[in-house]
Design a protein around this motif. Structure first.
Motif, mmCIF file in Angstrom:
data_model
loop_
_atom_site.group_PDB
_atom_site.id
_atom_site.type_symbol
_atom_site.label_atom_id
_atom_site.label_comp_id
_atom_site.label_asym_id
_atom_site.label_seq_id
_atom_site.Cartn_x
_atom_site.Cartn_y
_atom_site.Cartn_z
ATOM 1 N N UNK A 114 0.813 -1.204 0.000
ATOM 2 C CA UNK A 114 0.000 0.000 0.000
ATOM 3 C C UNK A 114 0.846 1.254 0.000
ATOM 4 N N UNK A 115 0.254 2.393 -0.349
ATOM 5 C CA UNK A 115 0.978 3.664 -0.325
ATOM 6 C C UNK A 115 1.157 4.162 1.102
ATOM 7 N N UNK A 116 2.099 5.041 1.289
ATOM 8 C CA UNK A 116 2.226 5.717 2.577
ATOM 9 C C UNK A 116 1.077 6.708 2.728
ATOM 10 N N UNK A 120 -0.819 8.634 -0.286
ATOM 11 C CA UNK A 120 -2.268 8.536 -0.454
ATOM 12 C C UNK A 120 -2.909 9.930 -0.473
ATOM 13 N N UNK A 121 -2.496 10.802 0.444
ATOM 14 C CA UNK A 121 -3.045 12.156 0.493
ATOM 15 C C UNK A 121 -2.649 12.932 -0.758
ATOM 16 N N UNK A 163 -1.030 2.829 4.192
ATOM 17 C CA UNK A 163 -2.470 2.697 3.961
ATOM 18 C C UNK A 163 -2.692 1.353 3.276
ATOM 19 N N UNK A 164 -2.799 0.309 4.052
ATOM 20 C CA UNK A 164 -2.937 -1.039 3.510
ATOM 21 C C UNK A 164 -4.391 -1.310 3.139
ATOM 22 N N UNK A 165 -4.675 -2.384 2.411
ATOM 23 C CA UNK A 165 -6.068 -2.711 2.082
ATOM 24 C C UNK A 165 -6.929 -2.975 3.308
ATOM 25 N N UNK A 166 -6.285 -3.301 4.450
ATOM 26 C CA UNK A 166 -7.046 -3.628 5.657
ATOM 27 C C UNK A 166 -7.138 -2.493 6.647
ATOM 28 N N UNK A 167 -6.424 -1.393 6.388
ATOM 29 C CA UNK A 167 -6.429 -0.287 7.329
ATOM 30 C C UNK A 167 -5.043 0.308 7.463
ATOM 31 N N UNK A 308 -15.655 1.676 7.829
ATOM 32 C CA UNK A 308 -15.350 2.913 7.117
ATOM 33 C C UNK A 308 -14.233 2.813 6.076
ATOM 34 N N UNK A 309 -13.405 1.795 6.164
ATOM 35 C CA UNK A 309 -12.206 1.773 5.312
ATOM 36 C C UNK A 309 -12.581 1.480 3.863
ATOM 37 N N UNK A 310 -12.111 2.340 2.952
ATOM 38 C CA UNK A 310 -12.421 2.144 1.533
ATOM 39 C C UNK A 310 -11.483 3.011 0.705
ATOM 40 N N UNK A 311 -11.436 2.719 -0.585
ATOM 41 C CA UNK A 311 -10.700 3.568 -1.512
ATOM 42 C C UNK A 311 -9.208 3.364 -1.547
ATOM 43 N N UNK A 312 -8.693 2.311 -0.899
ATOM 44 C CA UNK A 312 -7.258 2.039 -0.933
ATOM 45 C C UNK A 312 -7.012 0.903 -1.927
ATOM 46 N N UNK A 313 -6.313 1.204 -2.985
ATOM 47 C CA UNK A 313 -6.040 0.215 -4.012
ATOM 48 C C UNK A 313 -4.542 -0.052 -4.088
#
Length: 608
Positions: A114-116, A120-121, A163-167, A308-313
């Protein structure tokens, strides 16, 4: 429910973004793990991607062999293993195992893709609503567990949050405490990153859980607003703001405003604990869910994140192209993965800091160094260039931004002397991409790859032993080095800003590539104003930024110019930013050589 990050199906032939194929000098196995890729390397050790016998994917941290022979350093690594193994939270990487007695001591933790948070921001903008709450409670949950284990993080920043797929996942919580009371912290250095440290840390007060909570509040502020709470700049400037200027609360949503304000307070005793912040935020969130029909309030971060977690690809692992001749080259790319790594963890030591055994670096070990005082910018620049010229391997890039002249030029350079001298250069301009591979010491074996920059374009390698541009290409790399000293020599004035994050400066124009490739690194920062290079018209501003690492090698040169030219059609305004990013020196560089069958005797008919 997303897949566990540790079950991502990568292997030696399909690696995640940011993971390089292993080089000949890398280990093939570590304990029960098969090493399939290199995540990164630093002065103290390296981090690898590994697959265990049961198929579990892990991030494997090792120390360099000569450090593994040092009893004091090995004891510190053992303390880090103990600390990491005691922390149990959903928002920290799982501990998978370790072996301190192995020939190459290793520590295995959960592989987190995942991105940092910063990446992500930058890509998707500031967080809001449920995602912001999930980040806030996730980081608080991680710190609650870290503090319960008797650990103080000390270096919580956007680059240490994945920012992993799980949180969200908090990394690097074992390193700073493992350094405590050693030569590395007794030489006047600081552990932490300016802009994210608590006020008391700048004043020499020992970091505490309250210091971590100041950093937590700064991170939530950044996630919610997209702004760094205390800006960027020299250490003394950022330190002054941190101690005297509360961040502007504009843009902070009501649901996090109170805890963030309290966390950013100057008095450590009045900041909330991680458990208190977690409890308050989850209660606030639960009340909104109860109002929507939920039966009972939930007070754990896992519940908030699950909802709530969503939008992390996370991009799928890419196929690694392997050739029979020589190792594989994967073009330098920004890493989407940070792990419990040694990389950058000791980069904020004071100039002249001793080595890990308390003694100065041994010259017989060929450890690079700049002997001039950091304040002597011209001398430092010249010594840094001399070191870079003598490097047995390097990677570098040159590019522009802010130009209105179409696609800006982009060049990448790489060189290695092992197992044979190979020079690689890639030139990107307009629709064409040209790669050149020079094998040996001269132009007798020059392989080119010229193709249009369109989707689906295939490699077209061909020999060009009479390449008349050979000297010109090699001179381009030399020009980039010479540019460092020329810029410093021409400067009207030069200011030394101390040790700062590479690329972080108030007057520096942010560039995504610089931020991603230099993430987590720090160096001696110089800036100065330059005379106008425009013969006609009036230059509004012309300045530079230069960073030189503690190891003496150059890290980044950034020059910026705004100018206005008066012509028949009126005033013409333009701006140019040039970046020379020196990514690494004297560390393994893998360069690809095509199979003989892939190399044609002459150029293909590509229309170039």
């Amino acid at each position: 429910m997303a897949r566990s990050p540790s079950s991502e199906p990568f292997d030696r032939d399909r690696l995640p973004p940011g993971v390089e194929p292993v080089a000949d000098t890398d280990p093939r196995t570590l304990g029960p793990y098969t090493v399939v890729g290199r995540i990164g390397a630093g002065g103290m050790g390296a981090v690898y991607a590994g697959i265990a016998e049961d198929g579990r994917r892990s991030a494997l941290k090792v120390v360099h062999p000569h450090f593994a022979l040092d009893p004091e350093f090995l004891a510190r690594f053992g303390r880090e293993i103990d600390l990491v193994s005691r922390v149990d939270a959903s928002c920290t990487p799982d501990f998978h195992g370790a072996d301190l007695s192995a020939a190459t001591p290793w520590l295995a933790t959960e592989y987190v893709p995942g991105p940092t948070l910063r990446g992500h921001v930058r890509e998707k903008g500031a967080l809001s609503g449920g995602m912001l709450m999930a980040v806030a409670v996730g980081l608080a949950e991680a710190l609650r567990a870290i503090h319960a284990a008797g650990v103080v993080h000390r270096d919580l920043k956007p680059g240490n949050v994945i920012m992993s797929p799980e949180g969200p996942k908090v990394l690097d919580f074992g390193i700073a405490r493992a350094l405590e009371g050693t030569a590395l912290t007794s030489t006047g250095g600081i552990i932490g990153t300016p802009g994210w440290m608590a006020p008391e840390q700048y004043e020499g007060t020992e970091a505490s859980p309250s210091s971590d909570m100041f950093s937590w509040a700064a991170l939530v502020y950044f996630a919610a607003t997209g702004r760094e709470p205390f800006g960027r700049g020299a250490v003394d400037v950022v330190s002054h703001r941190t101690r005297n200027e509360p961040p502007d609360p504009t843009g902070l949503p009501e649901e996090v405003l109170g805890p963030v304000r309290a966390g950013l307070g100057p008095d450590p005793a009045r900041r909330p604990t991680a458990a208190q912040a977690l409890d308050e935020l989850t209660r606030r969130w639960s009340r909104t869910q109860v109002g929507a029909g939920a039966q009972e309030p939930a007070h754990e971060a896992t519940v908030v994140i699950a909802v709530e977690w969503s939008g992390v690809e996370v991009p799928e692992p890419r196929k690694v192209r392997r050739r029979r001749r020589g190792p594989v080259l994967v073009p330098a790319a920004a890493s989407f993965l940070l792990v419990l790594a040694l990389i950058g963890s000791w980069s904020l030591l004071a100039p002249g800091s001793d080595g890990p055994d308390g003694d100065a670096a041994d010259e017989e070990e060929n450890v690079p160094a700049v002997e001039s005082a950091p304040e002597d910018a011209v001398a430092v620049a010249r010594e840094a260039v001399a070191l870079a010229r003598g490097a047995a391997s390097f990677e570098s890039a040159y590019f522009m931004s802010g130009t209105e002249m179409g696609d800006p030029p982009w060049q990448e350079f790489a060189y290695t002397e092992d197992p044979e001298p190979v020079y690689w250069q890639s030139d990107l301009g307009g629709p064409a991409l040209v790669e050149v591979i020079e094998i040996g010491e001269g132009p007798d074996d020059v392989v080119r790859n010229s193709r249009m920059r369109n989707e689906g374009a295939e490699d077209a390698f061909y020999r060009d032993p009479a390449d008349e541009a050979y000297d010109t290409r090699r001179e381009l790399w030399e020009d980039r080095l010479v540019q460092i000293t020329e810029v410093v020599d021409q400067a009207r004035e030069v200011t030394y800003g101390g040790v700062t994050e590479v690329g972080a400066a108030e007057s520096a124009v942010e560039h995504e590539t610089v931020d991603e490739r230099s993430a987590g690194s720090a160096g001696h920062h110089y800036t100065g104003s330059l005379p106008s290079s425009i013969e006609e018209g009036e230059s509004d501003e012309h300045f530079f930024h230069l960073w030189v690492g503690e190891d003496g090698y150059p890290q980044l040169l950034h020059t910026h110019e705004n100018w206005t030219v008066e012509g028949a059609q009126g005033a013409f305004e333009n701006r140019t930013n040039e970046y020379v990013l020196f990514e690494q020196f004297d560390e393994p560089v893998s360069l690809a050589l095509p199979d003989e069958a892939e190399i044609a005797d002459g150029p293909p008919n590509t229309g170039l």
